[in-house]
Design an enzyme around this catalytic site. Structure first.
Site, mmCIF file in Angstrom:
data_model
loop_
_atom_site.group_PDB
_atom_site.id
_atom_site.type_symbol
_atom_site.label_atom_id
_atom_site.label_comp_id
_atom_site.label_asym_id
_atom_site.label_seq_id
_atom_site.Cartn_x
_atom_site.Cartn_y
_atom_site.Cartn_z
ATOM 1 N N GLU A 139 39.394 -45.539 41.250
ATOM 2 C CA GLU A 139 37.974 -45.856 41.051
ATOM 3 C C GLU A 139 37.766 -47.370 41.102
ATOM 4 O O GLU A 139 36.830 -47.859 41.735
ATOM 5 C CB GLU A 139 37.486 -45.289 39.711
ATOM 6 C CG GLU A 139 37.272 -43.791 39.712
ATOM 7 C CD GLU A 139 36.138 -43.348 40.624
ATOM 8 O OE1 GLU A 139 35.169 -44.118 40.803
ATOM 9 O OE2 GLU A 139 36.220 -42.240 41.170
ATOM 10 N N ASP B 114 31.340 -43.537 50.262
ATOM 11 C CA ASP B 114 31.197 -42.588 49.161
ATOM 12 C C ASP B 114 30.747 -41.217 49.660
ATOM 13 O O ASP B 114 31.120 -40.194 49.075
ATOM 14 C CB ASP B 114 30.212 -43.127 48.126
ATOM 15 C CG ASP B 114 30.389 -42.486 46.757
ATOM 16 O OD1 ASP B 114 31.550 -42.302 46.337
ATOM 17 O OD2 ASP B 114 29.373 -42.170 46.118
ATOM 18 N N TYR C 149 31.559 -42.837 35.990
ATOM 19 C CA TYR C 149 30.204 -43.080 36.487
ATOM 20 C C TYR C 149 29.176 -42.874 35.384
ATOM 21 O O TYR C 149 28.189 -43.609 35.293
ATOM 22 C CB TYR C 149 29.898 -42.163 37.679
ATOM 23 C CG TYR C 149 30.250 -42.750 39.016
ATOM 24 C CD1 TYR C 149 29.284 -42.931 40.006
ATOM 25 C CD2 TYR C 149 31.560 -43.137 39.312
ATOM 26 C CE1 TYR C 149 29.608 -43.460 41.244
ATOM 27 C CE2 TYR C 149 31.899 -43.672 40.539
ATOM 28 C CZ TYR C 149 30.922 -43.836 41.500
ATOM 29 O OH TYR C 149 31.242 -44.376 42.720
ATOM 30 N N CYS D 92 36.061 -39.657 38.053
ATOM 31 C CA CYS D 92 34.877 -39.927 38.861
ATOM 32 C C CYS D 92 33.616 -39.553 38.095
ATOM 33 O O CYS D 92 32.665 -40.330 38.012
ATOM 34 C CB CYS D 92 34.949 -39.158 40.182
ATOM 35 S SG CYS D 92 33.519 -39.445 41.255
#
Length: 220
Positions: A205, A44, A139, A135
């Site tokens: 993702e 990441d 999240y 993203c």
């Protein structure tokens, strides 16, 4: 229906798969093996280094100075908040400088970042925002769903707190509103391409969770 609502609905099944993925649920209940999370943090950090460059390209492609300023602010946020958090996790997880020097992105991480760079270099700001928004947004939704979870693993609690907070929610909402504004000023073919970017990023993702859960390596 707003464009953001259209793309979110189109990607809903993929997002639901992310919510149910054992990597994600394992963070919430503390059952995720720590070596999987350790792997994820390294991959990441690489992803975010490219993500920031794509945000910077968005600042360069913006038509007005105010939008350029906000996109540049998001670049700073990625560096100051996201990567700083990852540095803290790396220290807690004992990731050494030697490991960082030997790092190689996994196939899925490389493919996802290549997708973002392609959208950024070949498209306009709308393409960039559509590609990077999953993203942010996914999240945030995961962080919101995890609020109240109290896993026994300290780094998991910190991860949950980072992505469910009010400050992060404001960043997400800003990008959603920008996407909607940009979608109103482009052609129908542009909107279709932006939708594809959004859905592809949503799929990546899920693949990122899967990559980390299985500690993916190059097959040959």
């Amino acid at each position: 229906m707003k464009f953001s609502e259209i793309v979110r609905k189109r990607a809903d099944a993929v997002w639901e798969a992310s919510f149910r993925h054992p990597f994600v649920t394992g963070i919430a209940d503390g059952t995720l093996p720590l070596d999987c999370f350790r792997y994820y943090i390294q991959q990441d950090a690489y992803y975010l280094s490219v993500f920031a460059k794509v945000q910077a390209l968005g600042a360069a492609k913006a038509d007005d100075l105010a939008t350029s300023n906000r996109m540049a602010s998001h670049v700073r946020g990625t560096y100051e908040a996201e990567l700083a958090l990852h540095e803290k996790f790396a220290e807690q997880l004992g990731i050494t400088p030697e490991e960082k020097a030997r790092f190689e992105p996994a196939p899925s991480a490389y493919a996802y970042t290549s997708h973002l760079l392609r959208a950024a270099y070949t498209g306009h700001l709308g393409d960039i925002v559509a590609a990077i928004l999953p993203c942010y947004w996914l999240y945030y939704e995961i962080g919101e769903k995890m609020q109240g979870a109290a896993p026994d693993v300290p780094v998991y609690r910190e991860w949950i707190a980072a992505y469910g907070g009010e400050w992060f929610g404001k960043l997400v909402q800003e990008q959603i509103e920008l996407l909607d504004a940009l979608a109103e000023s482009v052609s129908e073919s542009d909107r279709e391409r932006m939708l594809r970017h959004f859905v592809i990023s949503s799929r990546y993702e899920w693949m990122f969770w899967e990559m980390a859960y299985r500690k993916e390596t190059w097959p040959v």
